[in-house]
Write an enzyme that holds these catalytic residues in place. Structure first.
Site, PDB file in Angstrom:
ATOM      1  N   VAL A  53       0.798  -1.221   0.000  1.00  0.00           N
ATOM      2  CA  VAL A  53       0.000   0.000   0.000  1.00  0.00           C
ATOM      3  C   VAL A  53       0.839   1.284   0.000  1.00  0.00           C
ATOM      4  O   VAL A  53       0.308   2.367  -0.270  1.00  0.00           O
ATOM      5  CB  VAL A  53      -0.968  -0.002   1.205  1.00  0.00           C
ATOM      6  CG1 VAL A  53      -0.228   0.321   2.507  1.00  0.00           C
ATOM      7  CG2 VAL A  53      -2.143   0.945   0.981  1.00  0.00           C
ATOM      8  N   TYR A  54       2.143   1.179   0.258  1.00  0.00           N
ATOM      9  CA  TYR A  54       2.993   2.385   0.279  1.00  0.00           C
ATOM     10  C   TYR A  54       3.243   2.866  -1.148  1.00  0.00           C
ATOM     11  O   TYR A  54       3.675   2.071  -1.981  1.00  0.00           O
ATOM     12  CB  TYR A  54       4.346   2.097   0.931  1.00  0.00           C
ATOM     13  CG  TYR A  54       4.325   1.680   2.372  1.00  0.00           C
ATOM     14  CD1 TYR A  54       3.195   1.832   3.177  1.00  0.00           C
ATOM     15  CD2 TYR A  54       5.458   1.120   2.961  1.00  0.00           C
ATOM     16  CE1 TYR A  54       3.201   1.433   4.512  1.00  0.00           C
ATOM     17  CE2 TYR A  54       5.470   0.729   4.291  1.00  0.00           C
ATOM     18  CZ  TYR A  54       4.342   0.886   5.054  1.00  0.00           C
ATOM     19  OH  TYR A  54       4.351   0.491   6.374  1.00  0.00           O
ATOM     20  N   SER A  55       3.002   4.134  -1.523  1.00  0.00           N
ATOM     21  CA  SER A  55       2.447   5.177  -0.678  1.00  0.00           C
ATOM     22  C   SER A  55       1.170   5.696  -1.341  1.00  0.00           C
ATOM     23  O   SER A  55       1.136   6.763  -1.928  1.00  0.00           O
ATOM     24  CB  SER A  55       3.470   6.298  -0.515  1.00  0.00           C
ATOM     25  OG  SER A  55       4.035   6.609  -1.810  1.00  0.00           O
ATOM     26  N   GLU A  65       4.159   2.033  -5.053  1.00  0.00           N
ATOM     27  CA  GLU A  65       5.291   2.874  -5.454  1.00  0.00           C
ATOM     28  C   GLU A  65       6.572   2.492  -4.709  1.00  0.00           C
ATOM     29  O   GLU A  65       7.656   2.419  -5.311  1.00  0.00           O
ATOM     30  CB  GLU A  65       4.975   4.361  -5.206  1.00  0.00           C
ATOM     31  CG  GLU A  65       3.946   4.949  -6.149  1.00  0.00           C
ATOM     32  CD  GLU A  65       2.511   4.601  -5.785  1.00  0.00           C
ATOM     33  OE1 GLU A  65       1.619   4.795  -6.639  1.00  0.00           O
ATOM     34  OE2 GLU A  65       2.291   4.133  -4.643  1.00  0.00           O
TER      35      GLU A  65
END
Length: 321
Positions: A53-55, A65
């Protein structure tokens, strides 16, 4: 390379500081991310933490990413066997893609592997507990990935003592994979949520602990001392909650210990975490090479008992709070 430590009972050997990849693709672009990773590895460390899930929270981002940036670094450096890569699954990626079901994990891991440009993930962690899914189903998904060679070790993040205990019981009863580490929010300010039942469980079960928000979003660096300081970075608004009487007591103690040790509050705050017997490695991130030097220097700082006692007293909290 500096001495490594075992992560739980897993056999993974990791540095006692972990680089947090949450900043990659958010407050740090790809070229600087690569320079930071190079500097971290060159300083003798080997442990890098990220998540699918980052970012996603950054304007224009969709998630992935950070993994993508780490993947491009791994490919250009050719150093996959020299680093321990930890990532996570379960956070909301949009479009209903979230959770810890067997079907979702099977899809999500392939995406992470593709972004990381690797055949395997050293440490795959359940980012958030999914109360809608039995712990056995999640562990069976991990069992299939381990058997296929796509994952080496599994861990949990943000789990309650009850759900972590249930997962450990499923391992004991059914031979399913064992969560070998827990990633909790834990630092000098945020102690109450981890100390007690969770810490005791990790100690009894020999579960490695890798802490996130180890510097309380930058508050424990001493950068934010009043409301006027909150505009200093993109993360400033996140630390306003720490600007209370207890927060100021903690900063004062960090300043005093740092002065005696000829160090900085950043180094002292991380050294305090490293000195906690249950902690394997704090996770911390940097957005510049100067910040990175602060993190790596923390691993060399040994706090004496007087300093540890002073910090513990300043950060004392009420269990009822």
């Amino acid at each position: 390379m500096m001495a490594l430590v075992g992560l739980g009972r897993s056999g993974l050997q990791v540095s006692k500081l972990c680089f947090g990849g949450n900043v990659f693709g958010w407050t740090v672009d790809e070229p600087m991310s690569h320079r930071l990773l190079d500097g971290f590895i060159d300083a003798g460390f080997n442990f890098i933490d990220t998540a699918d899930v980052y970012s996603k929270w950054h304007d224009g981002n969709k998630g992935g990413e950070s993994e993508t940036i780490i993947g491009s670094w791994l490919k250009t450096r050719g150093n996959r066997d020299k680093v321990v890569i930890a990532t996570k699954v379960g956070s909301d990626m949009g479009g209903g893609e979230k959770g810890l079901s067997k079907a979702y994990i099977a899809r999500a891991v392939e995406r992470s592997l593709q972004r990381l440009q690797t055949d395997y993930i050293d440490l795959y962690q359940s980012h958030w507990d999914d109360p809608t899914i039995p712990v056995e189903e999640t562990l069976m998904a991990y069992q299939a990935l381990i058997k296929a060679g796509k994952v080496r070790v599994v861990g949990a993040s943000n789990f309650s003592p009850e759900r972590l205990s249930a997962a450990l019981a499923a391992h004991d009863a059914q031979g399913l994979p064992r969560y070998e580490c827990l990633q909790p929010e834990y630092n000098l300010y945020e102690r109450a949520g981890f100390e007690g039942a969770l810490a005791d469980l990790c100690r009894r079960q020999e579960i490695g602990v890798i802490t996130y928000f180890s510097l309380a979003g930058g508050f424990l660096t001493g950068k934010y001392r009043s409301a006027a300081d909150l505009g200093k970075s993109a993360r400033g608004s996140d630390v306003e909650k720490y600007l209370d009487a207890r927060g100021h007591r903690i900063l004062a103690a960090l300043d005093a210990v740092a002065l005696r040790c000829q160090a900085t509050p950043t180094r002292v705050a991380l050294a305090w975490l490293m000195a906690q017997p249950v902690v394997t490695a704090p996770i911390a991130s940097a957005t510049s090479l100067a910040q990175l030097a602060e993190l790596t220097a923390a691993a060399e700082l040994q706090l004496d008992q007087a300093a540890l006692a002073e910090l513990a007293a300043a950060s004392a909290y009420s269990q009822a709070a």
